[in-house]
Design an enzyme around this catalytic site. Structure first.
Site, PDB file in Angstrom:
ATOM      1  CE1 TYR A  60      -4.054   1.576  -0.195  1.00 40.46           C
ATOM      2  CE2 TYR A  60      -4.611  -0.580   0.698  1.00 40.46           C
ATOM      3  CZ  TYR A  60      -4.986   0.594   0.045  1.00 40.46           C
ATOM      4  OH  TYR A  60      -6.286   0.760  -0.349  1.00 40.46           O
ATOM      5  CD  GLU A  62      -4.269   6.255   1.104  1.00 43.22           C
ATOM      6  OE1 GLU A  62      -5.327   5.633   1.081  1.00 43.22           O
ATOM      7  OE2 GLU A  62      -3.996   7.120   1.957  1.00 43.22           O
ATOM      8  CG  ASP A 206      -6.792  11.009 -24.414  1.00 42.98           C
ATOM      9  OD1 ASP A 206      -5.836  10.243 -24.197  1.00 42.98           O
ATOM     10  OD2 ASP A 206      -7.986  10.674 -24.251  1.00 42.98           O
ATOM     11  CB  THR A 232      -3.140   4.002 -22.382  1.00 44.31           C
ATOM     12  OG1 THR A 232      -2.790   4.034 -23.771  1.00 44.31           O
ATOM     13  CG2 THR A 232      -4.567   4.483 -22.214  1.00 44.31           C
ATOM     14  CE  LYS A 235      -5.563   2.787 -26.256  1.00 43.34           C
ATOM     15  NZ  LYS A 235      -5.933   2.702 -24.872  1.00 43.34           N
ATOM     16  NE  ARG A 241      -6.159  -3.159 -19.790  1.00 43.74           N
ATOM     17  CZ  ARG A 241      -6.192  -3.043 -21.128  1.00 43.74           C
ATOM     18  NH1 ARG A 241      -5.494  -3.868 -21.878  1.00 43.74           N
ATOM     19  NH2 ARG A 241      -6.901  -2.115 -21.707  1.00 43.74           N
TER      20      ARG A 241
HETATM   21  C1  LIG Z   1      -8.012   8.432 -26.769  1.00 42.91           C
HETATM   22  C2  LIG Z   1      -8.249   7.565 -25.566  1.00 42.91           C
HETATM   23  N1  LIG Z   1      -8.364   8.135 -24.371  1.00 42.91           N
HETATM   24  C3  LIG Z   1      -8.575   7.414 -23.261  1.00 42.91           C
HETATM   25  C4  LIG Z   1      -8.657   6.042 -23.319  1.00 42.91           C
HETATM   26  C5  LIG Z   1      -8.975   5.301 -22.049  1.00 42.91           C
HETATM   27  O1  LIG Z   1      -8.068   4.334 -21.659  1.00 42.91           O
HETATM   28  P1  LIG Z   1      -8.516   3.204 -20.631  1.00 42.91           P
HETATM   29  O2  LIG Z   1      -9.324   2.220 -21.370  1.00 42.91           O
HETATM   30  O3  LIG Z   1      -7.213   2.676 -20.104  1.00 42.91           O
HETATM   31  O4  LIG Z   1      -9.303   3.881 -19.543  1.00 42.91           O
HETATM   32  C6  LIG Z   1      -8.542   5.389 -24.550  1.00 42.91           C
HETATM   33  C7  LIG Z   1      -8.654   3.925 -24.633  1.00 42.91           C
HETATM   34  O5  LIG Z   1      -8.645   3.305 -25.641  1.00 42.91           O
HETATM   35  C8  LIG Z   1      -8.323   6.171 -25.700  1.00 42.91           C
HETATM   36  O6  LIG Z   1      -8.220   5.615 -26.920  1.00 42.91           O
END
Ligand SMILES: Cc1ncc(COP(=O)(O)O)c(C=O)c1O
Length: 421
Positions: A60, A62, A206, A232, A235, A241
């Protein structure tokens, strides 16, 4: 028993809990027996899996390194600092937060750091390729913020930067979000920055999809342009993950507080360690070669599909991702996905905006080259996959040729085990 890519401890699981072991082996068989073209998936290395299965899973923690609520964090502090340092070096960022549990958690934290409930945000409209976190009414984003959607040109499939600028001038958003689940081209980050600057908005990139290509220097980086980059790690980047945030020093504290304590509790230290392993792998020349091959493979596959007469949106790809309009085949995305699945080719549907049907209808399929490239496939295999896909899409599931495609898919998959070498 099948050879598992994650080592000898599987034997213990199999003895203790054969039911669960059987389920895991079935998934391995499923994956090994087909072609995994889901653009958001990849195969992590055994080293990443080893970190995920390590005793750090028990800890843990935090808070942040040097400032934890829990005792006994001196070792995991080093793991998290290592992950932060590797992420900063890999992406040339001043600050990295490696705790978000997922890409969605990273986006939530970015909004929490920069916005107040009710603020206006300009993001890609969902039917054009925006993610759920870009304003879906079913998601926190659509409920807590006022989203305005920009889109792609219905003919070219390319982002309509004039529309983006016009919407920004009219709606004066607090933030502009650049990123998509299905846009196969590089965004023009400088153009996004200019629009955000013109209206005094934050720019949030993003980069969930392209971040792995950015790590391998096969795609332009949003880091010099965006106030906050969300990503992320699972990918093309090929890590566990999870999510990640990158920003400049001036926003570091706000971003960190938006992750913990605002939107998350204890960090998952095994995942943080596995992210560090993945960042280490992504900094190698071998990963850069992988990233280049991912793009070369996607381009070859896109070219093959176009040569088969299929409608490849934007005419090709710059990335790992390809979208195809299947409506000229008399199919919708769901039927196309089912036909491909019957042939052992696993892919996703995606919404496409078009001149005649302005969004919302699922006419597309989305494919990605990250996983098959990790398996070691190259352009020759992509040509073969393009031809197999074209047959699978055109033939009914029960037709004899589809059975032939299934057998060929099995043969191809068997030659390339589903794990990073
Ligand atoms: C552009 C975009 N943002 C956010 C996400 C969210 O990722 P997660 O599924 O890990 O929450 C994805 C997932 O495919 C994505 O393609």
């Amino acid at each position: 028993m099948a050879v598992t890519p994650w080592g000898p401890d599987f034997g213990r699981l199999a003895r203790q809990d054969p039911e669960l072991a059987g389920i895991i082996l079935s998934e391995l068989d499923r994956v090994a027996g087909g072609l995994q073209l889901i653009a958001a998936e990849n195969f992590t290395s055994p080293a990443v899996l080893a970190a995920l299965a390590s005793p750090l899973a028990n800890k843990y923690a935090e808070g942040y390194p040097g400032a934890r609520h829990h005792g006994g964090c001196e070792v995991v502090d080093i793991a998290e600092r290592t992950a932060q340092d590797r992420a900063k070096a890999l992406f040339g960022a001043s600050h990295a937060n490696v705790q978000p549990h997922s890409g969605s958690s990273a986006v939530l934290a970015a909004y929490a750091a920069l916005l107040r409930p009710g603020d206006t945000v300009l993001a890609m409209a969902l039917p054009h390729g925006g993610h759920l976190t870009h304003g879906s009414p079913a998601n926190f984003s659509g409920r807590w913020f006022h989203f305005i959607g920009y889109g792609v040109d219905p003919v070219t499939g390319l982002i309509d930067y004039e529309q983006l600028r016009g919407l920004a001038r009219v709606h004066r958003p607090k933030a502009v979000v650049c990123g998509s689940i299905s846009y196969p081209r590089h965004p023009d980050y400088a153009a996004f920055r200019a629009v955000a600057d013109e209206v005094g908005a934050y720019l949030i990139a993003d980069a969930a999809h392209p971040i792995g290509l950015v790590a391998g220097k096969a795609a332009p980086s949003p880091v010099p342009y965006a106030d906050v980059v969300c990503a992320t790690t699972h990918k093309v980047l090929r890590g566990p993950r999870g999510g990640m945030l990158l920003c400049g020093a001036e926003l570091a504290e706000r971003v960190d507080r938006a992750v913990f304590p605002f939107t998350q509790g204890g960090a998952q230290m095994h995942t943080v360690a596995a992210k560090a392993v993945a960042f280490g792998e992504a900094a190698t020349p071998a990963f850069a070669a992988y990233a280049r091959q991912v793009v070369a493979n996607a381009r070859t596959l896109a070219g093959g599909l176009a040569a088969e007469g299929l409608t490849v949106v934007t005419g090709g790809t710059d990335t790992h991702m390809i979208t195809v309009d299947v409506s000229p085949l008399g199919l919708d995305g769901r039927a196309a996905k089912a036909r491909c699945a019957a042939a052992g080719i696993i892919l996703d549907t995606c919404a496409l905006a078009s001149a005649t049907e302005p969004g919302g209808c699922v006419r597309g399929v989305r494919l990605g080259s990250a996983a098959v490239t990790t398996q070691g496939m190259g352009e020759g295999e992509m040509e073969r996959i393009g031809a197999l896909l074209a047959i699978a899409l055109r033939e009914e599931q029960s037709a004899p040729t589809t059975r032939g495609v299934r057998a060929e898919v099995r043969e191809l998959a068997a030659a390339f085990p589903p794990c990073a070498r």
